[in-house]
Design an enzyme around this catalytic site. Structure first.
Site, PDB file in Angstrom:
ATOM      1  N   GLU B  65       0.815  -1.221   0.000  1.00  0.00           N
ATOM      2  CA  GLU B  65       0.000   0.000   0.000  1.00  0.00           C
ATOM      3  C   GLU B  65       0.845   1.267   0.000  1.00  0.00           C
ATOM      4  OE1 GLU B  65      -0.688  -2.620   1.888  1.00  0.00           O
ATOM      5  OE2 GLU B  65      -2.711  -3.239   1.308  1.00  0.00           O
ATOM      6  N   HIS B 134     -11.548  -4.373   8.751  1.00  0.00           N
ATOM      7  CA  HIS B 134     -12.037  -4.220   7.372  1.00  0.00           C
ATOM      8  C   HIS B 134     -13.303  -3.370   7.298  1.00  0.00           C
ATOM      9  CE1 HIS B 134      -9.409  -7.726   7.017  1.00  0.00           C
ATOM     10  NE2 HIS B 134      -9.396  -7.560   5.711  1.00  0.00           N
TER      11      HIS B 134
END
Lengths: 343, 333
Positions: B65, B134
C-alpha cells in the site's frame, strides 16, 4: 534453482582503468564543471552553516559536507532533462542538478524569492523546472514517490531517467522494500542511490543493518547492485553511468551504494556523541574535493592554476548568491490557505 | 440531459462508469491497486476494465500500500492522473506516510510549484461482517490534513459525478465508497457529467429538524425521515457529499431554518467529523436560531465487532436516527 548472487552494475575490473580513461574521455569543461559543483556545494553549506550561527537561517539543516563526490558524480552522468528526487541531506543534489544558487540560498533564508517561496526551507528544496523533483524530510519517503515518477516516464515512453537518492537510514523502512520491489517488477527507469554516510542520525549502519554491504539488498529485488567509493567522484560517475544506461535502455532499476562519510552532525542539534573525533578527522583526510583536485592535476586534465580559479569562482558564486538572497523580501502570511490546493 | 439516457444502475456501476469514461477521455488517467485487473477488484468495481484498457492502465500491484500510494503520488507529480484503489479503507494506514507527508504536502512545501492530481478510492464502512480491520470509516483523519480533499457520495448519481470531478481535480482526493451502497440503485445519466466538490444536497426538505449525514447515513436518514413524518415531524436531510471542502452555507441555512440539528455519521463519535460540524453550526449565525442543543449520533467508540447484532449496535441504524430526531424535535418546545 539458480544460485542467487549479487550482479554488479559495472564489472569491478573496469573501474580502475576506467577512472583514468574518464580523465581523458570526459571533456575538460565537464571535469571543470564537476569540480566547480563540488566546490560550490562545500562553500554553500559552509555559508549556510555560518548564516545559521548568525541566526539568519531558521530551523535546522542537514549538511552533506564530505559527500560531494556522491551527488556530483551521479548527477554529472545525467542529460539536462533527466530527473532527480532526494531527501533532506540534499543540498548537494540540488546544486549538482543546476539550481540557481541565489534562489536556493533565499529558500534557506525563508525568502519569498526562494525556490519554495520560504514555505519549504532547507529540507524541501525543489526545482521542478530544472528536473529536481524535490527533497523529502521524512527518511525514505521519496523512494515510493520515485516509483511513481519513473512509472510516469515509462508510461509516456520517455527516454528520461530518474535518480532517487536516500541515505543508509532509509534501507530499513518498509517503504524501501515495497518500492524497490515494485520498481523491479515493472522495470522502471530509475537508479536507486543509497548514500551510505555510515550513520542514520546516531545509528551506525554497520550495526543497524543486518546485511553488509548495503548493496547486497539489490539481490532481493533481482536488480544489479554495487558499492562504490563514494568519495571518488569518477568511480561514482562510472557506476552510475552504467546504471543510467541500463535504465534508459529499458532494462530496469539498479541499486548503487556510495560509501562515504558526513563530516558534520546529523543536524544542528548533533553533539557527535556516537562517534569519535579521531574517526571524523580520519575521514576528513579523505576529502573528495582535495582528492579530485589531486587526480586532475596528476592526470594533467587541469592545471593547478585552473583548479585554483575554479575554486575561487565557486566561492565567489556563493558569496554573490548570498548577498542577493539576503536582499530578497520576506513572504507575507496572508492568504496562505489559498495556496494549499491547486486550482 | 435527455431523459432517455438516464438508467437505473448501481452505485458500484456508477463508480465503474466514471472510471471508464474518464479513462476514455484522458490518456493520463490510469488505475492501480491490488487485484484490480483479472480479479476485477475485491468488490468487482473494475471488473471488465482490464479487457478494455490493458494491464498498463489497469495496473495490478503487489500488496504494497505504501508503494501504491507513492507510485500514485509520483505519477501525479509528473502530470498523470492516477486513481489508486485501497482494497479496504483500513489498509490506508499503511499508505499514510505517502498520502499525508508527501501527496498532501508537496504542493505547499514546494511553494505552489507542483500539484498532485490523484484519487484514492477507498471502500469503507461496516455492515458486511468483516470486523475490526475491514470496516473502518477513517474520513476524519483526512479531513484534518490540509492538502487532501474528501468526498463521500451516498447515491449512484453522485458516485459518478463526484468521481469524475475528483479525477479532474488537481489535488489528492480521498473518495470514500461505502460497501453497503455498492448494490444500491439509482438514476444515472449515461453521459459524462461532473458535480462540483463542496456542494451539499438537500435530499428532503423539512422544517422541524435538520439531519446532517453523508455516505450510508443518508439513505438511513431518509428512511428515518419518512417514519418521523408519520409522527408529524418533518426532518430536513442534508447530504454533505463532500466533507472537505465542506458546504458550510447549506448547513447553516438549513439549521437556521429548522432550529434543530442532528449530526449522523458511522465513524466513532470521539474526534469524528461530527465535532467539526457541531463547531461549524455553533460558530455561525445558525447558533442564534437553535431551539435545542446540537446533537450528535455517531458510531460508538469501539472497534467494529464481528457478530451481526453487535456490529449493528456499533453504528447508527434507522431506528436510532428516528429516536434521536424525535427526542430532539421535542426539546425546547
Amino acid at each position: 534453482m539458480e544460485e542467487i548472487v549479487l550482479r554488479p552494475v559495472l564489472d569491478p575490473a573496469v573501474i580502475s582503468h576506467g577512472r583514468q580513461q574518464l580523465l581523458h574521455t570526459l571533456p575538460k569543461e565537464r571535469l571543470a564543471w564537476m569540480l566547480q559543483k563540488m566546490c560550490e556545494i562545500r562553500y554553500f553549506e559552509e555559508k549556510a552553516e555560518e548564516l545559521y550561527t548568525r541566526g539568519l537561517v531558521h530551523g535546522t539543516m542537514h549538511l552533506s559536507i564530505g559527500q560531494e563526490a556522491s551527488s556530483v558524480g551521479s548527477i554529472a552522468v545525467l542529460r539536462p532533462d533527466d530527473l532527480i528526487i532526494h531527501h533532506h541531506r540534499g543540498h548537494g543534489h540540488t546544486i549538482a542538478k543546476g539550481a540557481d544558487l541565489k534562489l536556493m540560498m533565499a529558500e534557506f533564508l525563508g525568502k519569498e524569492c526562494g525556490y519554495c517561496r520560504g514555505r519549504g526551507g532547507s529540507m524541501h528544496i525543489a526545482d521542478i523546472a530544472g528536473g529536481n523533483l524535490g527533497a523529502t524530510g521524512v527518511v525514505g519517503s521519496g523512494i515510493p514517490t520515485a516509483v511513481g515518477i519513473a512509472l510516469a516516464l515509462q508510461m509516456r515512453r520517455s527516454t528520461q531517467v530518474l535518480l532517487a537518492f536516500f541515505g543508509d537510514g532509509a534501507v530499513n523502512l518498509g517503504e524501501f522494500h515495497e518500492a524497490l520491489n515494485m520498481a523491479a517488477i515493472w522495470k522502471l527507469p530509475v537508479v536507486f542511490i543509497c548514500e551510505n554516510n555510515q550513520y542514520g542520525m546516531s545509528g551506525p549502519a554497520r550495526t543497524m543493518c543486518a546485511v553488509q554491504p548495503l548493496s547486497v539488498r539489490a539481490v532481493a529485488y533481482n536488480m544489479p547492485g554495487q558499492t562504490v567509493d563514494g568519495n571518488d567522484v569518477l568511480e561514482v560517475y562510472q557506476v552510475v553511468q552504467a546504471a543510467v544506461e541500463r535504465a534508459r535502455g529499458g532494462e530496469g532499476p539498479s541499486f548503487v551504494e556510495t560509501y562515504t562519510y558526513r563530516w558534520r552532525g546529523h543536524s544542528k542539534s548533533d553533539r557527535n556523541v556516537y562517534r569519535t573525533q579521531a574517526e571524523i578527522e580520519e575521514w576528513k583526510q579523505r576529502c573528495p574535493i582535495a582528492r579530485f583536485k589531486q587526480v586532475l592535476v596528476e592526470a594533467g586534465a587541469l592545471t593547478a592554476t585552473e583548479i585554483e580559479a575554479i575554486d575561487a569562482q565557486a566561492k565567489a558564486n556563493i558569496e554573490r548568491a548570498t548577498e542577493e538572497a539576503l536582499a530578497c523580501p520576506e513572504p507575507s502570511p496572508e492568504n496562505l490557505e489559498a495556496e494549499v490546493y491547486a486550482p | 440531459m435527455s431523459e432517455a439516457t438516464v438508467r437505473e444502475i448501481t452505485y458500484l456501476e456508477a463508480v465503474r462508469e466514471a472510471l471508464i469514461q474518464e479513462m476514455r477521455r484522458d490518456p493520463n488517467v490510469f488505475l492501480l491497486g491490488e487485484d484490480i485487473g483479472v480479479y476485477g477488484g475485491a468488490f468487482g468495481v473494475t471488473r471488465g476494465m482490464l479487457e478494455e484498457f490493458g494491464p498498463e492502465r489497469v495496473r495490478d500491484t503487489p500488496i504494497s500500500e505504501a508503494a501504491i500510494a507513492g507510485a500514485a503520488t509520483g505519477a501525479a507529480l509528473m502530470g498523470m492522473r492516477p486513481v489508486m484503489e485501497i482494497m479496504f479503507m483500513d489498509f490506508i494506514t499503511i499508505a499514510m506516510n505517502q498520502l499525508v507527508n508527501q501527496a498532501a504536502k508537496i504542493r505547499f512545501m514546494f511553494g505552489g510549484k507542483a500539484s498532485i492530481p490523484m484519487v484514492i478510492r477507498a471502500p469503507a464502512g461496516s455492515g458486511t461482517g468483516a470486523a475490526a480491520q475491514h470496516c473502518q470509516s477513517l474520513e476524519a483523519w483526512f479531513v484534518h490534513v490540509p492538502g487532501i480533499k474528501v468526498v463521500a457520495p451516498a447515491v449512484p448519481y453522485d458516485a459518478k459525478g463526484l468521481l469524475v470531478t475528483a479525477i479532474r481535480d488537481n489535488n489528492p482526493v480521498l473518495f470514500m465508497e461505502h460497501k453497503l451502497l455498492y448494490r444500491t440503485k439509482g438514476p444515472v445519466p449515461e453521459e459524462l457529467y461532473s458535480i462540483p466538490l463542496g456542494q451539499a444536497a438537500v435530499r428532503r426538505e423539512g422544517h422541524d429538524v435538520t439531519i446532517l449525514a453523508y455516505s450510508v447515513m443518508v439513505p438511513r436518514a431518509l428512511e428515518a425521515a419518512d417514519q418521523l413524518s408519520q409522527e408529524g415531524i418533518e426532518a430536513e436531510v442534508v447530504d454533505l457529499r463532500t466533507l472537505k471542502p465542506l458546504d458550510q452555507a447549506t448547513i447553516v441555512a438549513s439549521v437556521s431554518k429548522t432550529g434543530r440539528v442532528l449530526i449522523v455519521h458511522e465513524a466513532p463519535r470521539t474526534g469524528g467529523l461530527g465535532g467539526e460540524l457541531t463547531a461549524v453550526v455553533a460558530e455561525s449565525e445558525a447558533f442564534d436560531y437553535l431551539d435545542a442543543p446540537i446533537r450528535r449520533l455517531a458510531g460508538r467508540d469501539i472497534p467494529i465487532p464481528y457478530n451481526r447484532t453487535l456490529e449493528r449496535a456499533a453504528v447508527p441504524q434507522v431506528e436510532d436516527i428516528v429516536a434521536a430526531a424525535r427526542e430532539l424535535a421535542r426539546e425546547g418546545r
